[in-house]
Design a protein around this motif. Structure first.
Motif, PDB file in Angstrom:
ATOM      1  N   GLY A  47     -16.394 -27.656  31.790  1.00 57.03           N
ATOM      2  CA  GLY A  47     -17.467 -26.671  31.868  1.00 57.03           C
ATOM      3  C   GLY A  47     -17.365 -25.802  33.099  1.00 57.03           C
ATOM      4  O   GLY A  47     -17.695 -24.610  33.059  1.00 57.03           O
ATOM      5  N   MET A  48     -16.886 -26.378  34.195  1.00 57.48           N
ATOM      6  CA  MET A  48     -16.777 -25.638  35.448  1.00 57.48           C
ATOM      7  C   MET A  48     -15.414 -24.977  35.596  1.00 57.48           C
ATOM      8  O   MET A  48     -15.321 -23.790  35.894  1.00 57.48           O
ATOM      9  N   GLN A  51     -14.632 -23.158  31.623  1.00 60.94           N
ATOM     10  CA  GLN A  51     -15.643 -22.240  31.099  1.00 60.94           C
ATOM     11  C   GLN A  51     -16.332 -21.409  32.182  1.00 60.94           C
ATOM     12  O   GLN A  51     -17.034 -20.449  31.863  1.00 60.94           O
ATOM     13  N   ARG A  53     -18.765 -22.348  34.294  1.00 66.38           N
ATOM     14  CA  ARG A  53     -20.189 -22.633  34.484  1.00 66.38           C
ATOM     15  C   ARG A  53     -20.396 -23.302  35.839  1.00 66.38           C
ATOM     16  O   ARG A  53     -19.441 -23.727  36.488  1.00 66.38           O
ATOM     17  N   ASP A  54     -21.658 -23.453  36.253  1.00 62.87           N
ATOM     18  CA  ASP A  54     -21.922 -24.030  37.565  1.00 62.87           C
ATOM     19  C   ASP A  54     -22.171 -25.535  37.522  1.00 62.87           C
ATOM     20  O   ASP A  54     -22.422 -26.161  38.557  1.00 62.87           O
ATOM     21  N   SER A  55     -22.100 -26.134  36.325  1.00 60.53           N
ATOM     22  CA  SER A  55     -22.224 -27.575  36.185  1.00 60.53           C
ATOM     23  C   SER A  55     -21.631 -27.980  34.850  1.00 60.53           C
ATOM     24  O   SER A  55     -21.195 -27.133  34.050  1.00 60.53           O
ATOM     25  N   PRO A  58     -24.013 -27.625  30.393  1.00 59.06           N
ATOM     26  CA  PRO A  58     -23.982 -26.859  29.143  1.00 59.06           C
ATOM     27  C   PRO A  58     -22.894 -27.281  28.148  1.00 59.06           C
ATOM     28  O   PRO A  58     -22.872 -26.780  27.017  1.00 59.06           O
TER      29      PRO A  58
END
Length: 285
Positions: A47-48, A51, A53-55, A58
């Motif tokens: 995810g990080m 993708q 993302r910040d965690s 998601p």
């Protein structure tokens, strides 16, 4: 032949340290196999680092199935462990359904989930249903909004809880436990008390093995460098340099050249153009 859980237990019984790394796609899995590592984690860390993302929160089960399929297609010998993502094991029914998907659709050998005594009944249910489980204690990324991104179990009560959690996971049937961001002496004590392997990340040198994120070890993730990692290569700089050289060559006309191109008989080309355009003297309408 793919490495089995029994093979990993054998390494542990012989006192051999167990290296593990994350991978998220076909090509990465090929390289892990070439390097001879016995285990791959398809982590929700994608995810990080994939993708952006910040965690990890998601990340979905569909994401994990998709990436697991790629990893499994890319290797034939490492054991593949896939994370059950956030809230995918909130109930035992959820855990059974989603664990089955990761094995049946994703091709994983085992799932990994976060938490201690509260999830022990879920671990037991999964194992009894034929879904092998790796546990995860200490810093649990799916709980980042509650616990923050910092070293865990530094105080006596929290350290006692973590030991009890590890023993509960082992008793429930977990075949290994990841220990993330806990003090090294505590990780050593947990490892000493368990009969199953511990896989550290930011937990010191005395665990049974170590797991690191692909992008951290190879220097591909530049947002931040975790203290608990070591960069064995700085591939981000190498990749950027290669792309700059490529772009420069395209702009200057140095690439592609005839050596990178396919030839064609001029007469064949002339016939083709004549059939399309008509006589050269006639303008196109």
């Amino acid at each position: 032949m793919r490495t089995s859980i029994a093979d990993i237990r054998g390494l542990h019984a012989r006192g051999e340290r167990i290296p593990m790394v994350t991978a998220y796609d076909y090509t990465s899995a090929q390289l892990v196999e070439q390097a001879g590592l016995p285990m791959i984690l398809v982590g929700d860390s994608l995810g990080m680092v994939v993708q952006g993302r910040d965690s990890t929160i998601p990340v979905t089960v569909d994401d994990m199935v998709y990436h697991s399929r790629m990893v499994v297609r890319g290797c034939s010998t490492p054991l593949v462990v896939t994370d059950l993502p956030f809230m995918s094991y909130a109930t035992e029914t959820d855990a059974l359904r989603n664990g089955a998907r990761l094995l049946a659709e994703g091709g994983a050998t085992s799932v990994k989930l976060e938490g201690g005594r509260p999830v022990a009944p879920t671990v037991r249910r999964l194992v009894r249903a034929g879904v092998p489980v790796m546990g995860h204690l200490g810093f649990t990324p799916q709980s980042v909004n509650q616990i923050g991104m910092r070293v865990q179990a530094k105080q006596a009560a929290a350290a006692r809880d973590l030991v009890d959690d590890a023993l509960a996971l082992q008793e429930a049937g977990a075949w290994a436990i990841v220990l993330e961001l806990i003090p090294a002496p505590l990780a050593a004590e947990v490892t000493r008390r368990l009969d199953i392997p511990t896989i550290g990340i930011g937990a010191g040198p005395d665990c049974s093995g170590e797991v690191q994120v692909w992008h951290d070890v190879l220097g591909l993730f530049s947002d931040f460098v975790p203290r608990h990692t070591r960069r064995y290569r700085t591939l981000a700089a190498e990749v950027a340099a290669g792309l700059r050289e490529y772009a420069d060559d395209v702009r200057s006309g140095a690439f592609p050249t005839a050596a990178n191109s396919a030839a064609m008989d001029p007469a064949v080309l002339a016939d083709a153009l004549a059939a399309i355009e008509g006589p050269a003297s006639e303008p196109r309408s």
